[in-house]
Scaffold this active site. Structure first.
Site, short mmCIF file in Angstrom:
data_model
loop_
_atom_site.label_atom_id
_atom_site.label_comp_id
_atom_site.label_asym_id
_atom_site.label_seq_id
_atom_site.Cartn_x
_atom_site.Cartn_y
_atom_site.Cartn_z
N ASN A 141 43.12 42.61 34.37
CA ASN A 141 44.11 43.69 34.46
C ASN A 141 45.44 43.21 35.04
O ASN A 141 45.46 42.28 35.84
CB ASN A 141 43.57 44.84 35.32
CG ASN A 141 42.38 45.51 34.65
OD1 ASN A 141 41.94 45.07 33.58
ND2 ASN A 141 41.85 46.54 35.26
N VAL A 142 46.50 43.89 34.67
CA VAL A 142 47.82 43.44 35.09
C VAL A 142 47.93 43.38 36.61
O VAL A 142 48.60 42.52 37.17
CB VAL A 142 48.93 44.31 34.44
CG1 VAL A 142 48.99 45.69 35.06
CG2 VAL A 142 50.27 43.62 34.49
N LYS A 143 47.19 44.25 37.30
CA LYS A 143 47.31 44.28 38.77
C LYS A 143 46.81 42.96 39.39
O LYS A 143 47.23 42.58 40.47
CB LYS A 143 46.57 45.47 39.37
CG LYS A 143 45.06 45.34 39.27
CD LYS A 143 44.35 46.44 40.03
CE LYS A 143 42.87 46.15 40.06
NZ LYS A 143 41.99 46.97 39.37
N GLY A 144 45.90 42.25 38.72
CA GLY A 144 45.48 40.92 39.16
C GLY A 144 44.81 40.89 40.51
O GLY A 144 44.11 41.82 40.91
#
Ligand code: B12
Length: 265
Positions: A141-144
């Protein structure tokens, strides 16, 4: 006594230098370790004696019981501190070291765009009954994780995250539909070796469903995998505790583009 002893070079002039280490507790090289475990007995004197005996059998001698607490009915949790005489030769330790360069997101995107000339498709999931999605989400996910963005952030990667409790047939089908270059599977629960059984089932299913050379790169990850077990589990790479999205993206570029080997079996 030193905690690290450097010995002579390996016979035959080999580069591996013997480096012996022993645990550090109160003073350097004293061999002191701490272990914790639970025994299925109520907390009493006999239980404490049993914990010390177990520690002795594990090679901890003398063993000091430093904590004991009953955990519900009929179980006691122990912490034991004591000395071991075992030594470890650092030169003989076998681990999987990173054998590919760590690239920035910009570099990953550039290589995929120039060399693959299409988006690199990644399909990820937690398989079996495993619902621990935090690890795979951290990678995808982009949040990483820890300030590093996940693979969704990479412009040239197309990420399909199927989430939790995905069956192997569902995963194979999604990989087919998405024309996956790589399949990323997370396994956190290890009770009764579920992570090993599920991984073997997954890798066998891909081999059965897709001809050699057509199957995607198979990657598994989770905190308790042994990274040396790739062959045994039929996967291309195993990532353990503390993996970062950048390591995974760099590995994808290495394995699928810059160091692409002949057809995968
Ligand atoms: C959060 C959590 C839950 C949440 C999960 C929520 C969610 N959406 O994920 C909930 C409450 C649902 C849960 C439920 C259960 N849990 Co739980 N849970 C945890 C906990 C506290 C944290 C796990 C976590 O999020 N770690 C953070 C992530 C970022 O770390 P990670 O998973 O290791 O991922 C990193 C690497 O391993 C790697 N990685 C992981 N996957 C992948 C995949 C790929 C492809 C790659 C490249 C890398 C990679 O990269 C990640 C980033 O660095 C742990 C204990 C702990 N402190 O670890 C227990 C723990 C994992 N849970 C456990 C258990 C037993 C359960 C239950 C069975 C409890 C129960 N009796 O109901 C259920 C099972 C539910 C199910 N069906 O799976 C045990 C597992 C024991 C074992 N080894 O088998 C643990 C260890 C707790 C314990 N000590 O007993 N849990």
């Amino acid at each position: 006594m030193s905690g690290v002893e450097v010995g002579a070079a390996a016979p035959g002039g080999g580069a591996a230098e013997k480096k012996i280490v022993r645990p550090y507790g109160d003073t350097t090289g004293d061999g002191m370790v701490q272990v914790s475990f639970t025994l299925p007995v109520p907390h009493d004197k006999r239980a404490e004696g049993a914990a010390v005996q177990l520690a002795n059998k594990m090679g901890i001698d003398p063993a000091m019981l430093v904590h004991a607490k009953q955990m519900g009915d009929g179980f006691t949790f122990f912490v034991v501190y004591g000395r071991v005489n075992h030594l470890v030769d650092l030169a003989a330790v076998q681990v999987v070291e990173r054998d590919f360069p760590l690239l920035s997101a910009k570099e990953v995107n550039a290589v995929v765009k120039q060399r693959l000339r299409r988006k690199l498709s990644v399909v990820g999931a937690c398989i079996g009954t495993d619902a621990h999605t935090v690890g795979i989400d951290a990678i995808l996910n982009v949040k990483g994780i820890a300030g590093e963005k996940g693979l969704e952030y990479y412009r040239e990667l197309k990420v399909t995250n199927l989430g939790a409790q995905v069956s192997v047939p569902e995963l194979v089908e999604a990989a087919r539909v998405e024309k996956a270059d790589a399949v990323l599977v997370s396994q956190v629960v290890t009770q009764r070796d579920a992570h090993l059984h599920n991984t073997r089932e997954m890798s066998a299913a891909f081999r059965e469903a897709m001809p050699a050379g057509k199957r995607p790169l198979l990657i598994v990850g989770g905190p308790r995998f042994d990274e040396t077990m790739t062959e045994e589990l039929g996967v291309d790479r195993i990532f353990g505790r503390g993996t970062t999205p950048g390591e995974v993206a760099s590995y994808l570029v290495h394995a699928l583009i810059t160091n692409r080997k002949a057809a995968r079996a």
